[in-house]
Design an enzyme around this catalytic site. Structure first.
Site, PDB file in Angstrom:
ATOM      1  N   GLY A  12       0.822  -1.202   0.000  1.00  0.00           N
ATOM      2  CA  GLY A  12       0.000   0.000   0.000  1.00  0.00           C
ATOM      3  C   GLY A  12       0.855   1.251   0.000  1.00  0.00           C
ATOM      4  O   GLY A  12       1.833   1.336   0.735  1.00  0.00           O
ATOM      5  N   ASP A 128      -0.211   2.589   8.469  1.00  0.00           N
ATOM      6  CA  ASP A 128      -0.746   1.831   9.602  1.00  0.00           C
ATOM      7  C   ASP A 128       0.099   1.954  10.867  1.00  0.00           C
ATOM      8  O   ASP A 128      -0.380   1.651  11.961  1.00  0.00           O
ATOM      9  CB  ASP A 128      -0.878   0.352   9.236  1.00  0.00           C
ATOM     10  CG  ASP A 128      -1.878   0.105   8.122  1.00  0.00           C
ATOM     11  OD1 ASP A 128      -2.796   0.937   7.957  1.00  0.00           O
ATOM     12  OD2 ASP A 128      -1.747  -0.906   7.419  1.00  0.00           O
ATOM     13  N   CYS A 187     -12.887  12.430  19.782  1.00  0.00           N
ATOM     14  CA  CYS A 187     -13.939  11.411  19.671  1.00  0.00           C
ATOM     15  C   CYS A 187     -14.414  10.970  21.054  1.00  0.00           C
ATOM     16  O   CYS A 187     -13.651  10.961  22.021  1.00  0.00           O
ATOM     17  CB  CYS A 187     -13.434  10.209  18.888  1.00  0.00           C
ATOM     18  SG  CYS A 187     -13.042  10.578  17.170  1.00  0.00           S
ATOM     19  N   LYS A 214     -26.416  15.072  25.715  1.00  0.00           N
ATOM     20  CA  LYS A 214     -25.433  15.094  24.634  1.00  0.00           C
ATOM     21  C   LYS A 214     -26.153  14.967  23.297  1.00  0.00           C
ATOM     22  O   LYS A 214     -26.983  14.081  23.109  1.00  0.00           O
ATOM     23  CB  LYS A 214     -24.423  13.967  24.812  1.00  0.00           C
ATOM     24  CG  LYS A 214     -23.215  14.098  23.896  1.00  0.00           C
ATOM     25  CD  LYS A 214     -22.086  13.201  24.355  1.00  0.00           C
ATOM     26  CE  LYS A 214     -20.853  13.404  23.499  1.00  0.00           C
ATOM     27  NZ  LYS A 214     -20.345  14.793  23.529  1.00  0.00           N
TER      28      LYS A 214
END
EC number: 2.7.1.11
Length: 320
Positions: A12, A128, A187, A214
């Protein structure tokens, strides 16, 4: 004594691969060596697509994503006869050694060539960040910026629609890209191979957040953990809150490399040439605590393990 060096990119693509090739080419030429580029990775090596490179060959590539040499998956390289043909093609050009830029599959090919008596140096090129023996791989930090940008945009629309968003992030069996993206992107939840998935706990946490007012949430999910769209359906059914999955996919591999990756790749390319000139083969390059290091490539593949960033998972736990 090394007189001619080959360089290829495999597996990749990752932002910064061009900078690494440039580092190899410019260093080798400065040291009076000849350099040959192998096009399309091990496939091109097998098919003999090898061309001599000069300084102009790598002009204006340091700022470009992808790899101008091209890359290809070529599982047939595990066959002895295929590797023998590849070595024969190298010998036709008088190439004494090879620099391989790629991930663990690329390292495996370099290991096989080394075992057949052909000296190789591996450079870690993958978004990665899953290669042992290095703190960072070429392309990882650029991909991190790409993912964070996507998360920021998703947060805007998720907030507008009071929606839960799942972001599927590359990484295969390593959660580094997801972990760092989740922290930097703010996140609310993270699912990686290192954390695993407790679905009941995840849904309860989301329900508790909704009960507290939320309006939206972002879940960072490493690819291959589970089907992101299926998880979205289960969360929506359990919480009553619209939930959508976004698979970032190959966009994470593209784009102009960040300054860090350009410098890292240039340093590693330079270092690889000097290792070969010093008679080293069957090694892979890494950066540990800002210092360039090299390891036995067999150890990097078979024995060395990347440490789990328990400190950062603790940070994530407390921030989320």
């Amino acid at each position: 004594m090394i007189k001619k060096i080959g360089v290829l990119t495999s597996g990749g693509d990752a932002p910064g691969m061009n900078a690494a090739v440039r580092g190899v080419v410019r260093t080798a030429l400065s040291e009076g060596l000849e350099v040959y580029g192998v096009y399309d990775g091990y496939l091109g090596l097998y098919e003999g697509r090898i061309e001599k490179l000069d300084r102009s060959s790598v002009s204006d590539v340091i700022n470009k994503g992808g790899t101008f040499l091209g890359s290809a998956r070529f599982p047939e390289f595990k066959e002895v006869e295929v590797r023998e043909q590849a070595i024969e093609n190298l010998k036709k050009h008088g190439i004494d050694a090879l620099v391989v830029i790629g991930g663990d599959g690329s390292y495996m090919g370099a290991k096989k060539l080394t075992e057949m008596g052909y000296p190789c140096i591996g450079l870690p090129g993958t978004i990665d960040n899953d290669i042992a023996g290095t703190d960072y791989t070429i392309g990882y930090l650029t991909a991190l910026n790409t993912v964070i940008d996507a998360i920021d945009r998703l947060r805007d629309t998720s907030s507008s629609h009071q929606r839960i968003s799942i972001v599927e992030i590359m990484g295969r069996h390593c959660g580094d890209l997801t972990l760092m993206s989740a922290i930097a992107g703010g996140c609310e939840y993270i699912i990686t191979p290192e954390t695993g998935l407790d679905k009941d706990k995840l849904i309860k946490n989301i329900q508790d957040g909704i009960a507290k007012g939320k309006k939206h949430a972002i879940i960072a999910l490493t690819e291959l953990m589970m089907d992101a769209n299926e998880l979205a359906r289960e969360i929506e059914a359990a919480t009553g809150r619209e939930t959508r999955a976004t698979v970032l996919g190959h966009i994470q591999r593209g784009g102009r490399p960040a300054a860090f990756d350009r410098v890292l790749a240039s340093r590693m390319g330079n270092y690889a040439v000097h290792l070969l000139m010093e008679g080293h083969g069957g090694r892979c390059v890494g950066i540990v605590k800002e210092q360039l290091v090299h390891h036995d490539i067999i150890d990097a593949i078979e024995n060395m393990k990347r440490p789990v960033r328990s400190d950062l998972y603790q940070v994530a736990e407390e921030l989320f």
